[in-house]
Design a protein around this motif. Structure first.
Motif, short mmCIF file in Angstrom:
data_model
loop_
_atom_site.label_atom_id
_atom_site.label_comp_id
_atom_site.label_asym_id
_atom_site.label_seq_id
_atom_site.Cartn_x
_atom_site.Cartn_y
_atom_site.Cartn_z
N LEU A 91 30.43 21.23 -20.91
CA LEU A 91 30.12 20.89 -19.90
C LEU A 91 31.39 19.76 -19.51
CD1 LEU A 91 26.47 19.98 -19.19
CD2 LEU A 91 27.78 22.12 -18.33
N PHE A 92 31.62 18.81 -20.40
CA PHE A 92 32.80 18.19 -20.17
C PHE A 92 34.12 18.99 -20.13
CE2 PHE A 92 30.53 14.65 -21.61
CZ PHE A 92 30.81 13.57 -20.57
N ALA A 93 34.24 19.88 -20.74
CA ALA A 93 35.41 20.84 -20.75
C ALA A 93 35.76 21.41 -19.42
CB ALA A 93 35.34 21.87 -21.93
N ARG A 94 34.62 21.88 -18.81
CA ARG A 94 34.55 22.24 -16.99
C ARG A 94 35.08 21.22 -16.31
NH1 ARG A 94 32.28 27.50 -16.35
NH2 ARG A 94 31.47 28.38 -18.20
N THR A 95 34.10 20.13 -16.21
CA THR A 95 34.30 19.15 -15.41
C THR A 95 33.66 17.85 -16.00
OG1 THR A 95 34.37 18.35 -12.96
CG2 THR A 95 32.56 19.64 -13.79
#
Length: 348
Positions: A91-95
């Protein structure tokens, strides 16, 4: 009494064990003198030697089943933790805002799990407290111990201090504790003034449950539906009775409570007693006045009432001292009258 045969010229004689002429000896070859009786160790011991208790005691070895459960639980916990960690990283990698949302949801789930654990522990402790209180009051009533009864009744008042429907009973019992001296009488007064309204409501709960079971099992076309209905109604009754008497168990506490109810039935032989009583009544003309299905429903209702009686005995924080508590006969008359009203054969 000895290991050797007595002299042939000696007549048989009876002795009391506390007679001064009775002698204890370890020598089985010693011959008794005139007017004397010898008791040897071989006479005292059992005829056949017994093995030591350790021979029949299970040995405490490695509990591989317990190791298996601990290992599997640890692996599942690690798998869930790694899965959540991987999800939050993705999720952090997405945004960033999706990552922080995942963190917030994970924290919320952790708090919910912690709350469930605390509630289960509190429920188990509450049930243990009720069991301990009931045993304490029973012991105080049996010994007529006023001091022990007062300590137990103070704990009982604390248990119901947040229950508005018990305010009048708590006030009356507090007054009795300042006046009555006998411990057994104190427990009886608590049963009359504080617990009698709860007992009356408990009887209503069990009676209504038995009626529902009798009707459902009489009209349902499938045996599986009967089984599920009876199981659901009995579990629901146990939970309601526990909440009525102050137990409020969680999931683990409820399972423990249900186990205690079944154990109480096994000890008292309640299922067999209820079944034989129902069979006796049905055999004395009730079956002729009711249809076969409704007669079967009455039997199931009586067995449900018996489970409810056992649940009352387990959930109640005080023993029945002034009386014996509810019996299956207390429910039979009303249940049979209810069945006759609902029986289409009787109406036609």
């Amino acid at each position: 009494m000895t290991g050797s045969q007595p002299p042939s010229n000696r007549k048989p004689t009876a002795f009391r064990l506390d007679d001064s002429k009775v002698r204890m000896t370890d020598d089985e070859t010693r011959m008794p003198s005139a007017g004397e009786a010898l008791v040897t160790q071989a006479f005292i011991d059992d005829e056949e030697p017994r093995l030591p208790r350790a021979a029949s005691t299970p040995r405490s070895g490695f509990r591989f089943g317990k190791w298996l459960m601990i290992g599997l639980s640890g692996l599942v916990s690690l798998a869930v933790g790694l899965a959540v960690d991987s999800l939050i990283r993705d999720l952090f990698a997405r945004t960033d805002w999706l990552g922080w949302l995942g963190v917030a949801l994970a924290v919320l789930a952790a708090l919910g799990l912690l709350g469930l654990v605390i509630r289960e522990i509190a429920g188990l402790m509450r049930l243990g407290r009720i069991d301990h209180l009931r045993d304490r009051l029973q012991s105080a009533a049996d010994a007529d111990d006023a001091k022990a009864a007062s300590v137990g009744l103070k704990e009982l008042l604390t248990l119901y201090k947040d229950r508005p429907e018990t305010a009048q009973g708590r006030k009356a019992l507090a007054g009795h504790m300042r006046e009555v001296i006998d411990g057994r009488d104190l427990v009886k007064l608590a049963e009359r003034d504080l617990l009698s309204p709860l007992d009356l409501e408990a009887r209503r709960i069990v009676m209504n449950s038995a009626k529902r079971v009798s009707i459902v099992t009489a009209v349902s076309p499938r045996a599986l539906v009967d089984l599920l209905a009876v199981l659901f109604e009995n579990l629901r009754t146990i939970r309601r009775l526990s909440a009525l008497y102050g137990g409020r168990p969680g999931t683990l506490g409820f399972l423990r409570l249900a186990k205690h109810v079944m154990a109480h039935l096994a000890v008292t032989g309640g299922m067999a007693a209820g079944d034989s009583l129902a069979s006796q009544v049905l055999g004395h003309g009730l079956a002729a006045r009711l249809s076969a299905r409704l007669g079967e429903g009455v039997v199931n209702g009586l067995l449900t009432a018996r489970i409810g009686i056992a649940a009352i005995a387990v959930c109640r924080p005080a023993p029945f001292v002034a009386g014996t508590g509810p019996t299956i006969s207390d429910f039979m008359g009303e249940l049979v009258s209810f069945a006759k009203k609902e029986d289409p054969v009787d109406k036609s």
